[in-house]
Write a protein that holds these residues in place. Sequence first.
Motif, mmCIF file in Angstrom:
data_model
loop_
_atom_site.group_PDB
_atom_site.id
_atom_site.type_symbol
_atom_site.label_atom_id
_atom_site.label_comp_id
_atom_site.label_asym_id
_atom_site.label_seq_id
_atom_site.Cartn_x
_atom_site.Cartn_y
_atom_site.Cartn_z
ATOM 1 N N MET A 1 22.885 30.706 12.574
ATOM 2 C CA MET A 1 22.277 30.074 13.798
ATOM 3 C C MET A 1 20.324 30.385 13.951
ATOM 4 N N ASN A 2 19.900 29.448 14.278
ATOM 5 C CA ASN A 2 18.471 28.887 13.438
ATOM 6 C C ASN A 2 16.916 29.613 14.747
ATOM 7 N N GLN A 3 16.417 29.974 14.389
ATOM 8 C CA GLN A 3 15.425 30.530 15.813
ATOM 9 C C GLN A 3 14.911 29.434 16.607
ATOM 10 N N PHE A 4 15.237 28.785 16.164
ATOM 11 C CA PHE A 4 14.419 27.209 17.703
ATOM 12 C C PHE A 4 15.978 27.685 18.593
ATOM 13 N N PHE A 5 17.398 27.563 17.624
ATOM 14 C CA PHE A 5 18.662 27.247 19.154
ATOM 15 C C PHE A 5 18.444 29.606 19.696
ATOM 16 N N ARG A 6 18.171 29.975 18.444
ATOM 17 C CA ARG A 6 18.283 31.564 19.429
ATOM 18 C C ARG A 6 17.049 31.621 20.888
ATOM 19 N N ASP A 7 15.937 31.063 20.285
ATOM 20 C CA ASP A 7 14.796 30.618 21.362
ATOM 21 C C ASP A 7 15.094 30.637 22.462
ATOM 22 N N VAL A 8 15.917 29.016 22.477
ATOM 23 C CA VAL A 8 16.378 28.385 23.030
ATOM 24 C C VAL A 8 17.375 28.634 24.401
ATOM 25 N N PRO A 16 13.548 34.385 35.583
ATOM 26 C CA PRO A 16 14.130 32.848 35.723
ATOM 27 C C PRO A 16 14.402 32.355 34.406
ATOM 28 N N LYS A 17 14.709 31.176 34.465
ATOM 29 C CA LYS A 17 14.498 29.863 32.640
ATOM 30 C C LYS A 17 13.691 29.678 32.129
ATOM 31 N N TYR A 18 13.642 29.889 31.195
ATOM 32 C CA TYR A 18 11.975 29.448 30.328
ATOM 33 C C TYR A 18 12.304 28.695 29.048
ATOM 34 N N GLN A 20 9.821 27.995 25.539
ATOM 35 C CA GLN A 20 8.501 28.515 24.705
ATOM 36 C C GLN A 20 8.150 27.714 24.202
ATOM 37 N N SER A 21 6.729 27.061 24.732
ATOM 38 C CA SER A 21 5.918 26.053 24.486
ATOM 39 C C SER A 21 5.452 25.267 23.600
ATOM 40 N N LYS A 22 5.795 26.679 22.496
ATOM 41 C CA LYS A 22 5.056 25.872 21.194
ATOM 42 C C LYS A 22 5.983 24.918 20.159
ATOM 43 N N TYR A 23 7.084 24.998 21.110
ATOM 44 C CA TYR A 23 8.488 23.895 20.338
ATOM 45 C C TYR A 23 8.353 22.352 21.027
ATOM 46 N N PHE A 24 6.941 22.619 21.883
ATOM 47 C CA PHE A 24 6.853 20.997 21.724
ATOM 48 C C PHE A 24 6.425 19.968 20.661
ATOM 49 N N TYR A 25 5.857 20.866 19.838
ATOM 50 C CA TYR A 25 5.621 19.754 18.973
ATOM 51 C C TYR A 25 6.249 19.361 17.843
ATOM 52 N N ASP A 26 6.944 18.319 18.285
ATOM 53 C CA ASP A 26 7.699 18.293 17.256
ATOM 54 C C ASP A 26 6.913 16.942 16.791
ATOM 55 N N GLU A 27 7.461 15.863 15.464
ATOM 56 C CA GLU A 27 6.754 14.349 15.379
ATOM 57 C C GLU A 27 6.660 14.080 16.524
ATOM 58 N N LYS A 28 7.215 12.977 17.882
ATOM 59 C CA LYS A 28 7.404 12.922 18.874
ATOM 60 C C LYS A 28 6.266 13.672 20.039
ATOM 61 N N LYS A 214 14.557 16.544 24.601
ATOM 62 C CA LYS A 214 15.192 15.449 24.021
ATOM 63 C C LYS A 214 15.547 15.848 22.634
ATOM 64 N N ARG A 215 14.449 17.326 22.485
ATOM 65 C CA ARG A 215 14.242 18.088 21.048
ATOM 66 C C ARG A 215 15.755 18.685 20.970
ATOM 67 N N ILE A 216 15.764 18.859 21.689
ATOM 68 C CA ILE A 216 16.739 20.130 22.165
ATOM 69 C C ILE A 216 18.726 19.275 22.032
ATOM 70 N N ASN A 217 18.163 18.271 22.452
ATOM 71 C CA ASN A 217 19.626 17.257 22.522
ATOM 72 C C ASN A 217 19.413 16.910 20.710
ATOM 73 N N ASP A 218 18.568 16.333 20.219
ATOM 74 C CA ASP A 218 18.838 16.328 18.531
ATOM 75 C C ASP A 218 19.292 17.076 17.742
ATOM 76 N N GLU A 219 17.805 17.808 17.851
ATOM 77 C CA GLU A 219 17.725 19.469 16.672
ATOM 78 C C GLU A 219 19.725 20.262 17.114
ATOM 79 N N LEU A 220 19.598 20.340 18.779
ATOM 80 C CA LEU A 220 21.146 21.834 18.581
ATOM 81 C C LEU A 220 22.325 20.864 18.739
#
Length: 311
Positions: A1-8, A16-18, A20-28, A214-220
């Motif tokens: 289980m990678n860090q991106f998944f754990r944080d999401v 409330p739900k949130y 992390q803004s650092k994950y905005f920055y994929d190539e797109k 969309k990144r969550i869809n693609d990567e997780l």
Amino acid sequence: MNQFFRDVWQGLHATPKYLQSKYFYDEKGDKLFQQIMKSPEYYLTRCELEIFTTQAERISALICSNLKAFNIVELGAGDGFKSVHLLRKLREQKADFTYYPIDISKNIIMQLSKKLQKEMPGLEVCGLNGEYFAMLEKIKQQSGKNKVVLFLGSSIGNIPFEETASFLRELKARLLPGDLLLTGFDLKKDPAIILKAYNDDAGLTKAFNLNLLKRINDELDADFDPDRFEHCPVYDEQTGACKSFLKSTARQKVRIGEEGWIHFEKDERIFMEISQKYTAGQTDELAAEAGFKPLLHLFDSRKWFLDALWQ
């Protein structure tokens, strides 16, 4: 289980739900943010670019009067199009320095390193991909020179106001006596101007926020339908907090991989990002609280933006 998944997973199960803004920055996301910075409504970039194009000589002179050989460390370097003005002035003054751009996006660091090698042959560039504090520790192990840390673009505004002094104290703990910090602060102004910067007519900021789904869809392996979420920025004039949310337009559930479902009520929001606004006086108070000494205030011509140099 990678860090991106754990944080999401953790963020979407919080109340409330949130996310992390650092994950905005994929190539797109990188490309979208470059477009946002060029949009007519996003004044922050133009204001800080004005400071760097008109006052870089003043900044470089002060740096060189305080430090001999040093490292320029840029946190969240992006494409470096503002800091390049300072790098050029420092080279004109024959300053002895190495440039360490740090960014969470590997793609951005690769692009920036290539660009600088072409534009400024001979410039020592050591690009680092990773989290700020971990990379600062890495630099500390590689070099004992003093540092000039650049934290530009109002990136400090992405930290909640009540956590900012603590972040700066952590940063200071990784610095040496005499090190300098140049930080960009977006200043309080007409709320309509601020809100428009995060809700541009072309819908770039909306696309930037929805791209994370969309990144969550693609990567997780998730099944978010971005069309069922609205981009909602809000600004509190008293506190100076400008916040971005994604609001669910219907009662729905979203699957993430094989781990299970996330349930959303109609109008339930996901907190995406904060962009804190300051007064110049508040930045001086923040410096004192975190153990820094303010040396210089640099404003754009409208006094909408401040780059503060601290020691």
